[in-house]
Design a protein around this motif. Sequence first.
Motif, PDB file in Angstrom:
ATOM      1  N   VAL A 249       3.557  36.173   9.808  1.00  0.00           N
ATOM      2  CA  VAL A 249       4.702  37.005   9.439  1.00  0.00           C
ATOM      3  C   VAL A 249       5.217  37.692  10.696  1.00  0.00           C
ATOM      4  CG1 VAL A 249       5.524  38.898   7.999  1.00  0.00           C
ATOM      5  CG2 VAL A 249       3.730  37.364   7.140  1.00  0.00           C
ATOM      6  N   ARG A 250       6.394  37.296  11.129  1.00  0.00           N
ATOM      7  CA  ARG A 250       6.973  37.846  12.363  1.00  0.00           C
ATOM      8  C   ARG A 250       7.493  39.256  12.113  1.00  0.00           C
ATOM      9  NH1 ARG A 250      12.280  37.017  14.905  1.00  0.00           N
ATOM     10  NH2 ARG A 250      12.814  35.668  13.158  1.00  0.00           N
ATOM     11  N   ARG A 251       7.045  40.181  12.936  1.00  0.00           N
ATOM     12  CA  ARG A 251       7.440  41.581  12.817  1.00  0.00           C
ATOM     13  C   ARG A 251       7.529  42.200  14.213  1.00  0.00           C
ATOM     14  NH1 ARG A 251       8.820  40.252   8.540  1.00  0.00           N
ATOM     15  NH2 ARG A 251       8.356  41.152   6.493  1.00  0.00           N
ATOM     16  N   PRO A 264      17.306  36.899  11.758  1.00  0.00           N
ATOM     17  CA  PRO A 264      16.701  38.152  11.286  1.00  0.00           C
ATOM     18  C   PRO A 264      15.372  37.901  10.585  1.00  0.00           C
ATOM     19  CG  PRO A 264      19.037  38.080  10.754  1.00  0.00           C
ATOM     20  CD  PRO A 264      18.676  36.716  11.259  1.00  0.00           C
ATOM     21  N   CYS A 265      14.452  38.852  10.725  1.00  0.00           N
ATOM     22  CA  CYS A 265      13.153  38.729  10.072  1.00  0.00           C
ATOM     23  C   CYS A 265      13.308  38.757   8.561  1.00  0.00           C
ATOM     24  CB  CYS A 265      12.223  39.847  10.526  1.00  0.00           C
ATOM     25  SG  CYS A 265      11.675  39.683  12.238  1.00  0.00           S
ATOM     26  N   GLN A 266      12.538  37.925   7.887  1.00  0.00           N
ATOM     27  CA  GLN A 266      12.606  37.804   6.432  1.00  0.00           C
ATOM     28  C   GLN A 266      11.675  38.809   5.759  1.00  0.00           C
ATOM     29  OE1 GLN A 266      14.626  35.729   4.933  1.00  0.00           O
ATOM     30  NE2 GLN A 266      15.043  34.022   6.278  1.00  0.00           N
ATOM     31  N   TYR A 271       8.352  35.046   2.271  1.00  0.00           N
ATOM     32  CA  TYR A 271       7.143  34.354   2.726  1.00  0.00           C
ATOM     33  C   TYR A 271       6.276  33.937   1.547  1.00  0.00           C
ATOM     34  CZ  TYR A 271       7.817  35.654   7.668  1.00  0.00           C
ATOM     35  OH  TYR A 271       8.296  35.777   8.938  1.00  0.00           O
ATOM     36  N   MET A 272       6.061  34.869   0.612  1.00  0.00           N
ATOM     37  CA  MET A 272       5.159  34.582  -0.498  1.00  0.00           C
ATOM     38  C   MET A 272       5.741  33.542  -1.451  1.00  0.00           C
ATOM     39  SD  MET A 272       2.564  36.143   0.409  1.00  0.00           S
ATOM     40  CE  MET A 272       1.566  35.663  -1.017  1.00  0.00           C
ATOM     41  N   LEU A 384      10.652  29.314   8.012  1.00  0.00           N
ATOM     42  CA  LEU A 384      11.663  30.113   7.337  1.00  0.00           C
ATOM     43  C   LEU A 384      12.960  30.221   8.122  1.00  0.00           C
ATOM     44  CD1 LEU A 384       9.112  30.857   5.719  1.00  0.00           C
ATOM     45  CD2 LEU A 384      10.002  33.161   5.512  1.00  0.00           C
ATOM     46  N   ASP A 385      12.979  29.714   9.361  1.00  0.00           N
ATOM     47  CA  ASP A 385      14.247  29.807  10.081  1.00  0.00           C
ATOM     48  C   ASP A 385      14.653  28.482  10.743  1.00  0.00           C
ATOM     49  OD1 ASP A 385      12.325  29.934  12.072  1.00  0.00           O
ATOM     50  OD2 ASP A 385      12.925  31.877  12.847  1.00  0.00           O
TER      51      ASP A 385
END
Length: 392
Positions: A249-251, A264-266, A271-272, A384-385
Amino acid sequence: HCLLRRQCQATDVCGPSDEIPCSGHGECVGGFCFCNGDWVGPTCSHNMLQDVRFLPNEDPSAGVNECRDSRWYNDLAHSLATEIWRIQNPAECDGLFRLRVPLQGIGIMIQFLVGGITEALESGRTMTVESSDWPWLNHPDCAGSGLQCYFAPVTNCTNAMEDVDEIHAKELTRGHIQRAGLGIDAKGRPNGNVGILVPSAYSHKGSFWYRSHVLHSILQLWPFKQYELRNLRNRLGFSSNGKIIGVHVRRGDACAASVGYRTPCQGMEVYMMEVRTLAQKYGVKDVFIASDDSTALHYAAQTSNLNVRYVPADRSILESNWYVEDRIRNGLLNAGIAGESAIVDIFLLSSCDYFVGTFSSHFGALAFEMMAARKGLVPPYISLDLAWAPRH
């Protein structure tokens, strides 16, 4: 392992009657598709450089064709590892260069080593590194050791020689991209951040295969570090038989970065949702999550009916929108402690069987590349991206 058996058990996926064998992206040999570089899947229908998800009907590591898939992926891997060992461990250390790596996120810094190894293979010179370039890995237990704090030396040659040529990683990477003819993007604009030079002997295997195997060859944990990692896996409940989904999880500063290719971060719910997609398709019940964000970890554990695992740690030092390298330079982050957390998460993710994350993240891409090399095939994944690419 199947590679030690006399013959692989498999079913034919292609044949002479096929109108377009192997989707036009590989060669049909003995009922099996040998895919061209960066094309994967039973019939070579998935492009690593274009597709954000790879969800074959059958888990590649559990299907009847697993052995032949593994043979295709590991073909030439031993030759590459042997060539790297030869050039990095010469009898005489009279042809060296020192790769200087800029202080950035640990994922991209490690990725720069691939360019250094490529230069070594192409030039016939041995790559050395500067330990002071790696504050991420200067844990209190081995301060000043750099990469050798966690990994076996990349060379048997000393790095202390004064007359060694120095090559800066970013300049080297840009030069390799231009030499590979990848310096122009799809719109005709100069692009110095995407691409990788693959030595001609391995170019037909593709950039993903090459990068994953180079990383697998040079990132060899010390035996006592491997022991500590195995103990941690056992404490977290990693099973030697059960399958597990790895999630990055990118943060933090990555979400605030203005790099053009990043999105942009999701939210954690996205994710889930994708984790459930993989879990339902392949019958998986266990999930490992790596993230700087403790809130994301708690959300996953409280809202999912899956077995969610993560490393219990104080993540408050990591939760910031400041660039991590600026925090290190200004003494606001204990780089050694943060680096150990990152190394642990990378290797735990790489020991998983499926991947959910963002390929715009060097950290996530690195873990996935190492996962593929360890498994000997490209595992199912969801980005996700962006699609995977050798970004720098």
